[in-house]
Design an enzyme around this catalytic site. Structure first.
Site, short mmCIF file in Angstrom:
data_model
loop_
_atom_site.label_atom_id
_atom_site.label_comp_id
_atom_site.label_asym_id
_atom_site.label_seq_id
_atom_site.Cartn_x
_atom_site.Cartn_y
_atom_site.Cartn_z
N TYR B 26 0.84 -1.21 0.00
CA TYR B 26 0.00 0.00 0.00
C TYR B 26 0.87 1.25 0.00
O TYR B 26 0.54 2.25 -0.64
CB TYR B 26 -0.92 -0.02 1.22
CG TYR B 26 -1.75 1.24 1.35
CD1 TYR B 26 -2.82 1.47 0.51
CD2 TYR B 26 -1.45 2.20 2.32
CE1 TYR B 26 -3.58 2.62 0.61
CE2 TYR B 26 -2.20 3.35 2.43
CZ TYR B 26 -3.27 3.57 1.58
OH TYR B 26 -4.00 4.73 1.69
N GLU B 27 2.01 1.18 0.69
CA GLU B 27 2.90 2.35 0.76
C GLU B 27 3.86 2.39 -0.44
O GLU B 27 4.84 3.12 -0.44
CB GLU B 27 3.66 2.33 2.10
CG GLU B 27 2.72 2.65 3.26
CD GLU B 27 3.37 2.60 4.63
OE1 GLU B 27 4.42 1.94 4.78
OE2 GLU B 27 2.82 3.22 5.56
N TYR B 87 -2.24 -1.04 10.53
CA TYR B 87 -2.79 -1.54 9.26
C TYR B 87 -4.07 -2.33 9.51
O TYR B 87 -4.15 -3.10 10.46
CB TYR B 87 -1.77 -2.44 8.56
CG TYR B 87 -2.24 -2.93 7.22
CD1 TYR B 87 -2.31 -2.06 6.13
CD2 TYR B 87 -2.65 -4.26 7.02
CE1 TYR B 87 -2.77 -2.49 4.88
CE2 TYR B 87 -3.10 -4.70 5.78
CZ TYR B 87 -3.15 -3.81 4.72
OH TYR B 87 -3.60 -4.23 3.49
N VAL B 88 -5.05 -2.10 8.64
CA VAL B 88 -6.27 -2.91 8.63
C VAL B 88 -6.48 -3.39 7.19
O VAL B 88 -6.39 -2.58 6.24
CB VAL B 88 -7.49 -2.10 9.11
CG1 VAL B 88 -8.78 -2.92 8.97
CG2 VAL B 88 -7.30 -1.66 10.56
N GLY B 94 -13.54 0.34 7.49
CA GLY B 94 -14.85 0.98 7.62
C GLY B 94 -15.65 0.49 8.81
O GLY B 94 -16.82 0.83 8.97
N GLY B 96 -14.21 0.62 12.01
CA GLY B 96 -13.65 1.24 13.23
C GLY B 96 -12.47 0.51 13.84
O GLY B 96 -12.03 0.87 14.93
N GLY B 98 -9.29 0.42 12.87
CA GLY B 98 -8.09 1.25 12.93
C GLY B 98 -8.13 2.20 14.11
O GLY B 98 -7.17 2.31 14.87
N ASN B 125 -0.90 10.49 1.89
CA ASN B 125 -1.99 9.69 2.46
C ASN B 125 -3.00 10.60 3.17
O ASN B 125 -3.15 10.55 4.39
CB ASN B 125 -1.43 8.63 3.39
CG ASN B 125 -2.45 7.55 3.71
OD1 ASN B 125 -3.63 7.68 3.38
ND2 ASN B 125 -1.98 6.49 4.37
N TYR B 132 -6.21 11.32 11.48
CA TYR B 132 -5.38 11.58 12.66
C TYR B 132 -5.66 12.97 13.22
O TYR B 132 -5.69 13.16 14.44
CB TYR B 132 -3.89 11.43 12.31
CG TYR B 132 -3.53 10.03 11.88
CD1 TYR B 132 -4.10 8.92 12.49
CD2 TYR B 132 -2.60 9.80 10.86
CE1 TYR B 132 -3.78 7.63 12.10
CE2 TYR B 132 -2.27 8.51 10.47
CZ TYR B 132 -2.87 7.43 11.09
OH TYR B 132 -2.54 6.15 10.71
#
Lengths: 158, 158
Positions: B26-27, B87-88, B94, B96, B98, B125, B132
């Site tokens: 992902y990163e 990470y999720v 969606g 919750g 994380g 991101n 955050y």
């Protein structure tokens, strides 16, 4: 010439705190230092130390500090060293002590099989940024540290 | 509903490595992960662990990870927690998880008397950055992490 660098001992904590305060003033946060001799002594020399320190001593005076701890990278799968504070008193600058402290730390990192040596720099501190680049360090510019502390941390934890 | 969050155990290491690899992809660094089951087992569950992990498990599948370690701030004079990886898995987002992982970590930080909870975010991101900020986290935008690794670290250490 005698090697000016050595491992800090518990007898250095007063000097270490003095240098941390000077560094905070240089970083324009003179009131930010809440560490005390007791808290630093516990951190560096208690039963389970969470940080380590090197000092530079010239003519009986402690004039330089590198305070660091171990971190961990999931990508490398290995430990690294994180340099929390690097400081040389103004009257002792220009003699290579900052570079010597950083180099000693690099040697410790390699000796321990660490994947990385990392530290943070204020964006306006161009002389430091230029110096670090000259050593081969990469600026991790695409990453920004985020922080929860104080009341925001307490509130979110509830 | 059963609490999906729990402390990771040694039996989770294979799942943890799978999630770390998904996060690296992902990163946009899919080949960056050099950690192995053995290195992660030593780091998280060896005689002197240098990191800790929480996992989220839903319907018998480990779908979320928070991997963290202890750092130290000379200014606060206290330890903090640094969240290395959050990470999720996409199919579990969606719901919750994380936020729940981060909140559990905030609770651990407060319980241990830590001054801060910190982590790093990639600048592109934006969904993560917005999330955050909504929690009260501050972006430490004036600081940039610098890194010496690989050949540059070896060269400088000589």
């Amino acid at each position: 010439m005698t090697d000016p660098l050595r491992r800090a001992t518990a007898a250095d904590v007063g000097d270490i705190l003095r240098l941390i305060r000077e560094l905070a003033a240089y970083e324009r946060e003179p009131d930010a230092v809440h560490a005390t001799v007791d808290s630093l002594t516990a951190t560096l020399f208690g039963p389970t130390p969470s940080a380590e320190a090197l000092v530079a001593e010239v003519d009986g005076e402690v004039v330089g500090l590198a305070l660091f701890f171990t971190n961990f990278s999931t990508w490398t799968g290995r430990a690294g060293l994180y340099l929390e504070d690097l400081y040389v008193a103004p009257h002792a600058r220009g003699t290579g002590l900052g570079k010597a402290l950083l180099q000693r730390l690099a040697r410790i990192a390699v000796g321990r099989g660490c994947a990385r040596l990392e530290w943070s720099v204020l964006d306006w501190n161009q002389p430091a940024i230029d110096f670090y680049r000259s050593l081969g360090a990469k600026a991790m510019s695409e990453w920004t540290v985020h922080r929860l502390d104080g009341a925001a941390l307490e509130r979110f934890a509830k």
